[in-house]
Write an enzyme that holds these catalytic residues in place. Sequence first.
Site, PDB file in Angstrom:
ATOM      1  N   HIS A 198      14.952 -19.434 -23.574  1.00  0.00           N
ATOM      2  CA  HIS A 198      15.358 -19.798 -24.907  1.00  0.00           C
ATOM      3  C   HIS A 198      16.744 -19.642 -25.079  1.00  0.00           C
ATOM      4  O   HIS A 198      17.563 -20.515 -26.036  1.00  0.00           O
ATOM      5  CB  HIS A 198      14.709 -19.100 -26.015  1.00  0.00           C
ATOM      6  CG  HIS A 198      13.248 -19.355 -25.931  1.00  0.00           C
ATOM      7  ND1 HIS A 198      12.324 -18.285 -25.518  1.00  0.00           N
ATOM      8  CD2 HIS A 198      12.188 -20.403 -26.175  1.00  0.00           C
ATOM      9  CE1 HIS A 198      11.066 -18.780 -25.348  1.00  0.00           C
ATOM     10  NE2 HIS A 198      11.032 -19.933 -25.890  1.00  0.00           N
ATOM     11  N   ARG A 252       4.411 -16.984 -22.435  1.00  0.00           N
ATOM     12  CA  ARG A 252       2.983 -16.558 -21.988  1.00  0.00           C
ATOM     13  C   ARG A 252       3.140 -15.694 -20.584  1.00  0.00           C
ATOM     14  O   ARG A 252       2.186 -14.860 -20.291  1.00  0.00           O
ATOM     15  CB  ARG A 252       2.265 -17.692 -21.619  1.00  0.00           C
ATOM     16  CG  ARG A 252       1.944 -18.486 -22.882  1.00  0.00           C
ATOM     17  CD  ARG A 252       0.998 -19.544 -22.592  1.00  0.00           C
ATOM     18  NE  ARG A 252       0.248 -20.122 -23.973  1.00  0.00           N
ATOM     19  CZ  ARG A 252       0.814 -21.180 -24.537  1.00  0.00           C
ATOM     20  NH1 ARG A 252       1.522 -21.941 -23.947  1.00  0.00           N
ATOM     21  NH2 ARG A 252       0.130 -21.678 -25.478  1.00  0.00           N
ATOM     22  N   GLN A 302      -0.847 -27.288 -32.352  1.00  0.00           N
ATOM     23  CA  GLN A 302      -0.987 -27.823 -31.032  1.00  0.00           C
ATOM     24  C   GLN A 302      -1.609 -26.936 -30.149  1.00  0.00           C
ATOM     25  O   GLN A 302      -1.733 -27.115 -28.946  1.00  0.00           O
ATOM     26  CB  GLN A 302       0.445 -27.785 -30.436  1.00  0.00           C
ATOM     27  CG  GLN A 302       1.116 -26.263 -30.539  1.00  0.00           C
ATOM     28  CD  GLN A 302       2.801 -26.540 -30.067  1.00  0.00           C
ATOM     29  OE1 GLN A 302       3.482 -26.941 -30.956  1.00  0.00           O
ATOM     30  NE2 GLN A 302       3.298 -26.341 -28.934  1.00  0.00           N
ATOM     31  N   GLU A 351      15.194 -15.376 -22.056  1.00  0.00           N
ATOM     32  CA  GLU A 351      16.690 -15.644 -21.376  1.00  0.00           C
ATOM     33  C   GLU A 351      16.504 -17.360 -21.344  1.00  0.00           C
ATOM     34  O   GLU A 351      17.534 -17.924 -21.527  1.00  0.00           O
ATOM     35  CB  GLU A 351      16.915 -15.252 -20.278  1.00  0.00           C
ATOM     36  CG  GLU A 351      18.329 -15.640 -19.534  1.00  0.00           C
ATOM     37  CD  GLU A 351      19.464 -15.354 -20.557  1.00  0.00           C
ATOM     38  OE1 GLU A 351      19.374 -14.256 -21.240  1.00  0.00           O
ATOM     39  OE2 GLU A 351      20.429 -16.282 -20.495  1.00  0.00           O
ATOM     40  N   MET A 396       8.792 -21.358 -30.176  1.00  0.00           N
ATOM     41  CA  MET A 396       7.517 -20.564 -30.913  1.00  0.00           C
ATOM     42  C   MET A 396       7.662 -19.121 -30.993  1.00  0.00           C
ATOM     43  O   MET A 396       6.942 -18.216 -31.051  1.00  0.00           O
ATOM     44  CB  MET A 396       6.201 -21.021 -30.403  1.00  0.00           C
ATOM     45  CG  MET A 396       5.936 -22.505 -30.439  1.00  0.00           C
ATOM     46  SD  MET A 396       4.239 -22.969 -30.265  1.00  0.00           S
ATOM     47  CE  MET A 396       3.685 -22.400 -28.833  1.00  0.00           C
ATOM     48  N   GLY A 399      13.648 -27.410 -23.490  1.00  0.00           N
ATOM     49  CA  GLY A 399      13.452 -26.860 -22.130  1.00  0.00           C
ATOM     50  C   GLY A 399      12.908 -27.891 -21.322  1.00  0.00           C
ATOM     51  O   GLY A 399      11.854 -28.427 -21.366  1.00  0.00           O
ATOM     52  N   ASP A 415       8.984 -27.464 -19.773  1.00  0.00           N
ATOM     53  CA  ASP A 415       7.969 -28.364 -20.247  1.00  0.00           C
ATOM     54  C   ASP A 415       8.450 -29.905 -20.185  1.00  0.00           C
ATOM     55  O   ASP A 415       8.874 -30.445 -21.165  1.00  0.00           O
ATOM     56  CB  ASP A 415       7.680 -28.049 -21.767  1.00  0.00           C
ATOM     57  CG  ASP A 415       7.117 -26.760 -22.075  1.00  0.00           C
ATOM     58  OD1 ASP A 415       6.260 -26.232 -21.041  1.00  0.00           O
ATOM     59  OD2 ASP A 415       7.471 -25.856 -22.633  1.00  0.00           O
TER      60      ASP A 415
HETATM   61  O1  PAF Z   1       7.912 -25.840 -26.654  1.00  0.00           O
HETATM   62  C1  PAF Z   1       7.668 -25.308 -27.493  1.00  0.00           C
HETATM   63  O2  PAF Z   1       7.883 -23.854 -27.699  1.00  0.00           O
HETATM   64  C2  PAF Z   1       6.982 -25.889 -28.601  1.00  0.00           C
HETATM   65  O3  PAF Z   1       5.985 -26.883 -27.936  1.00  0.00           O
HETATM   66  C3  PAF Z   1       7.747 -26.507 -29.679  1.00  0.00           C
HETATM   67  C4  PAF Z   1       8.811 -27.539 -29.150  1.00  0.00           C
HETATM   68  C5  PAF Z   1       8.621 -25.525 -30.400  1.00  0.00           C
HETATM   69  C6  PAF Z   1       6.853 -26.881 -30.769  1.00  0.00           C
HETATM   70  O4  PAF Z   1       5.932 -26.235 -31.185  1.00  0.00           O
END
Ligand code: PAF
Length: 268
Positions: free
Chosen positions: A47, A197, A71, A45, A40, A157, A160
């Site tokens: 990502h 965040r 979401q 780092e 998103m 990742g 999550d």
């Molecule tokens: O983990 C995230 O950043 C989001 O939930 C994703 C997987 C990109 C879906 O919008």
Amino acid sequence: MAFCMSSAAALPLVRSVSDLRKVVAGWRAEGLRVGFVPTMGALHEGHLSLVRTALQHADRVIASVFVNPTQFAPTEDLDRYPRQEATDAELLASAGCGLMFAPRVSEMYPEGFSTEISVGGPAEGLETEFRPQMFGGVAVVVTKLLNQVTPDVAVFGEKDYQQFLVIKRLVRDLDLPISIIAGATVREPDGLALSSRNAYLSPGDRIPAIEAAAYAEILAAGFDAVDYVAIRRAEDLRRFASDRVDAPARVLTAARIGATRLIDNTGV
Ligand code: PAF
């Protein structure tokens, strides 16, 4: 084909599904394997390490940058979610990403869009108790992105962890021919898991390393509230039958500082 180079980064950027498909078709014609990292944006780092992981399994990696509205609950931070597309493009280029897919909301959810996906199993409980809309929205957008990119592998990742298991279950249940790989959590020196965040946190909000396994310890460390701390089976998030942790486990937690809600987990 509407295909632009993102400013300084020289990273190709596409916004439409048809342009994306043309790029992927070209790579396929060359016999290349394609990896995918959905994000998103507001990249860090954590990502970039997912991109590097994807490059270990693929010749070319596509990263999507899309703040997915479905979401977020109406009360959540969709509007103030950090957006920094030019910086994201530079970071992705530096990590070896080959293409950024940054669709508009209208490209992903055209007028009349009305499909929902409901995942059970690992989507039950934990995050769902506090964000009941989230995994439905994630399931729809990830299914669309996987169908659009058609990668060989996609990396999500481990931070999550529940989302990771939800995606694995979705891909298995819907027979999508894609390997889902977990990317390790990257942490700040004090132990805080990197998160887009985290940008909401002021320096005064920063807390010591978080491996706490009890409400009282997390509250004592500086959180205002703890939504849950749960020790579950790492494989499927089921509860342990007894007090004995007799299989690989995951400690998962969600806690709040001010208006910011963070999640984290660690293997034990
Ligand atoms: O983990 C995230 O950043 C989001 O939930 C994703 C997987 C990109 C879906 O919008």
